[in-house]
Design an enzyme around this catalytic site. Structure first.
Site, PDB file in Angstrom:
ATOM      1  N   GLU A 130     -12.040  44.585 -10.024  1.00 25.07           N
ATOM      2  CA  GLU A 130     -10.574  44.741  -9.968  1.00 25.07           C
ATOM      3  C   GLU A 130     -10.090  46.192 -10.100  1.00 25.07           C
ATOM      4  OE1 GLU A 130     -12.105  42.700 -12.306  1.00 25.07           O
ATOM      5  OE2 GLU A 130     -12.033  40.914 -11.060  1.00 25.07           O
ATOM      6  N   ASP A 146     -14.313  34.320 -12.806  1.00 22.64           N
ATOM      7  CA  ASP A 146     -14.843  33.532 -13.917  1.00 22.64           C
ATOM      8  C   ASP A 146     -13.885  32.403 -14.260  1.00 22.64           C
ATOM      9  OD1 ASP A 146     -16.814  35.419 -13.872  1.00 22.64           O
ATOM     10  OD2 ASP A 146     -16.103  36.504 -15.639  1.00 22.64           O
ATOM     11  N   ASP A 168     -19.533  43.109  -9.328  1.00 19.42           N
ATOM     12  CA  ASP A 168     -18.747  42.408 -10.338  1.00 19.42           C
ATOM     13  C   ASP A 168     -17.689  43.363 -10.906  1.00 19.42           C
ATOM     14  OD1 ASP A 168     -17.964  40.400 -12.068  1.00 19.42           O
ATOM     15  OD2 ASP A 168     -19.997  39.974 -12.767  1.00 19.42           O
TER      16      ASP A 168
END
Length: 661
Positions: free
Chosen positions: A383, A450, A380
């Protein structure tokens, strides 16, 4: 080996032009330009006002037959059907056969001033390249972003990674070519009606590749140049169960046991974040996860794999923080700090571009997860997520963030792939929130981040997934039902979950996840509590039967999916892809963003609007059988009815697939 098919002496008319080792070099003022064959039907251009480096980033240039010749104060390099013309004034024009597909647009009068640079005073420049717009051209690609657009012509986009936006700097054009912007710097791209422009704020050079051909040919060459995905293992092609979040070992096992008792196939169950003791410890909290090995053993006996989340965040309370800080394993900031994200206190993040970081962190993941039977990892925040989103403030081991930030998810996935490959022969699958060119070769299963739990969001995800499919990354999925904002007791969400679940069946990976609105009180005093239940029996009895049937349909489709996953690995063809991928000569197919090919025998048209029970579907050449009633249709537009328990799918006539619906 590269072979020159024909050659005449360069430099007869153009000064400062030469050929070395199969590359043409041209010097004009303070700009150096290099053009070279790069692969099948692929030619590369590099240009800089600094020293022209040999850096290829994630690109792996391939040998290719080519020809090069000088004429009329121009030099031409032909690679297959693609020719790049470099004029003495610096202008680039690209041809497919005799047809112009790309032509640089001057920024100054008198056809001068091609490509623009500005010195940043720190060893880098800002740079841009501008091309003339082509009327009627359509663009697809650039990774995934909830833009609501399928055809990207007329749009502008940031070249950067953020939650729910994964930038892959590649587009496919309906004119029959792909454009690969080989640069990991933060920037922007305009695919507008008056120009096409690629820009970055900090770089050493302009670097791009043009690939000619049909969608299949371009995707195959793109995979050759950036890496082929492995063959997805069998376990990953089934149904995945997830929620935010299972608080304890018993909570998770209780869900898996019910799937087993109901005789519903469950390929994987996911243990989400904050199961750990502290951000950066990379291990289960023993208060709530008391015997991880016993848990994984029980799951494996039920035929279910365990996937566990990790974040790249770490803070000073972690047992690993001091060691990692002292050994330069953390992202640093230009202002002298290492805190880039606030979530339960200020967090540093690990620098996965540093091979020592990757080795150390994976050793902890192995010790605390894999050695206890965990099967796969969920990366997760990939980025990486930083606040504020100022990538130029970051300092990685490989350079300043403004120049290289988009490489972070590439190295994040590489950490898992290299680590798993050192201990097992099984293909690793790493669920990750972001990716870059080439991430696919590391078993990166990208998901769209998300996203809200709305019908509008579902529509956007269909289009986003089709654009991602053209970028060389065939493993992609969404949170079925969306991630946030869902009231599981509402009629609207209960309709949405069924329609999204239908879409999930016809996605490369079928994974149910989401942070559902919580209606009850916290059961335990945990740092990050769970939302409402998110299992297929959590949305009403009628929906339970519908969703259960869809899980069984996915199970029956697995041989077909696995056949196409093998093709995806060998050829680079995505499993889920736009209609034009298989029908590139059909102009209508470039306009269809809410239906797609799933493999080469199924057309799926997801319903993406609330209370919608009819949808117009376009069928290309051939005969197509509607799965719900076995009626045969030919080419054309049709309005098809689908009640909530029905979906719209067509199978090529003559395919044995029709028997599984």
């Amino acid at each position: 080996m590269r072979k020159k098919l024909r050659y005449n002496k360069l430099g007869d008319k153009m000064k400062n032009l030469k050929e070395e080792n199969g590359k043409v070099l041209f010097k004009r003022g303070n700009e150096s330009i290099r053009i070279s064959p790069c692969g099948r039907n692929a030619v590369r251009l590099e240009a800089s006002v600094l020293e022209l480096s040999d850096e290829s980033f994630t690109l792996m240039p391939k040998n290719a037959d080519y020809s090069v010749e000088e004429r009329d104060y121009c030099v031409f390099m032909r690679v297959g059907e693609i020719s790049l013309q470099l004029e003495e004034n610096g202008k680039i024009t690209v041809y497919s056969g005799d047809r112009v597909i790309l032509e640089e647009k001057p920024e100054l009068t008198f056809n001068d001033g091609f490509r623009h640079y500005e010195d940043n005073g720190n060893g880098s420049v800002s740079a841009r390249v501008t091309f003339r717009a082509n009327d009627g051209e359509h663009f697809f690609g650039l990774g995934h972003e909830a833009s609501g657009r399928f055809d990207l012509k007329g749009c502008s986009f940031d070249l950067r990674h953020v939650n729910a936006k994964c930038t892959i700097p590649f587009v496919y054009s309906s004119l029959g070519y792909g454009f690969l912007w080989n640069n990991p710097a933060v920037g922007s791209v305009e695919l507008s009606n008056n120009r096409t422009r690629w820009s970055v704020g900090e770089t050493k050079k302009i670097d791009f590749v043009i690939i000619g051909g049909t969608p299949r040919e371009v995707c195959e060459t793109l995979s050759d140049l950036t890496g082929h995905a492995p063959v997805m293992p069998h376990w990953a092609t089934g149904f995945w169960q997830s929620r935010l979040r299972y608080e304890t070992q018993e909570d998770l096992l209780e869900v898996a046991r019910r799937y087993k008792a109901e005789d519903i196939p469950l390929s994987a169950i996911v243990c989400d974040y904050f199961h750990w003791t502290e951000q950066g410890d990379y291990k289960f909290d023993p208060e709530y996860w008391h015997d991880v090995k016993a848990m994984t053993d029980e799951l494996h006996k039920m035929g279910t794999r365990l996937v566990v989340s990790m974040w790249p965040t770490i803070n000073e309370n972690s047992e690993n923080y001091q060691f990692m800080r002292d050994n330069d394993m953390l992202i640093k900031c230009a202002d002298g700090t290492d805190r880039v994200f606030s979530f339960y206190g200020p967090q540093a993040e690990i620098d996965v571009t540093n091979p020592k970081t990757r080795e150390f962190v994976f050793s902890k993941l192995k010790e605390n997860y894999l050695d206890k039977g965990v099967d796969a990892l969920w990366f997760d925040e990939a980025e990486p997520e930083i606040h504020p989103e100022n990538f130029s403030n970051l300092i990685f081991s490989i350079g300043n963030g403004g120049e290289v930030a988009m490489l972070y998810p590439y190295y994040y996935s590489k950490m898992a792939y290299d680590g798993f490959s050192s201990i097992s022969d099984e293909v690793p699958v790493t669920l990750t929130r972001c990716a870059f060119l080439g991430s696919q070769k590391f078993g990166a299963l990208v998901w769209s981040g998300d996203i809200p739990s709305t019908f509008e969001s579902l529509s956007m995800q269909v289009k986003a997934g089709l654009n991602m499919s053209m970028c060389g990354i065939p493993w992609w999925n969404t949170d079925i039902g969306g991630f946030y904002g869902a009231d599981t007791t509402s009629d609207e969400f209960r309709e949405l979950i069924v329609r999204w679940f239908q879409y999930g069946v016809f996605s490369p990976v079928m994974r149910l996840h989401g942070n559902r609105n919580r209606h009850g009180e916290k059961k335990r005093d945990v740092k990050e509590p769970t939302g409402d239940p998110n299992e297929i029996w959590s949305f009403g009895e009628r929906n339970f039967e519908i969703l259960k049937d869809l899980v069984f349909l996915r199970e029956r489709l697995r041989p077909y999916i696995e056949k196409h996953m093998k093709i995806a690995s060998e050829k680079g063809y995505p499993v889920m892809r736009p209609m034009f991928f298989d029908y590139p000569d059909d102009e209508v197919c470039y306009t269809l963003g809410e239906q797609y090919m799933f493999g080469d025998e199924i057309i799926f048209a997801p319903i993406v609007n609330r209370k919608q029970t009819e949808k117009e579907v376009y069928l290309p050449d051939g005969e197509w059988v509607l799965t719900k009633n076995k009626t045969t249709y030919t080419k054309g537009f049709y309005t098809v009815h689908a009640d909530i328990h029905e979906f719209i799918a067509f199978v090529k006539k003559g395919s044995d697939l029709i028997n599984i619906f």
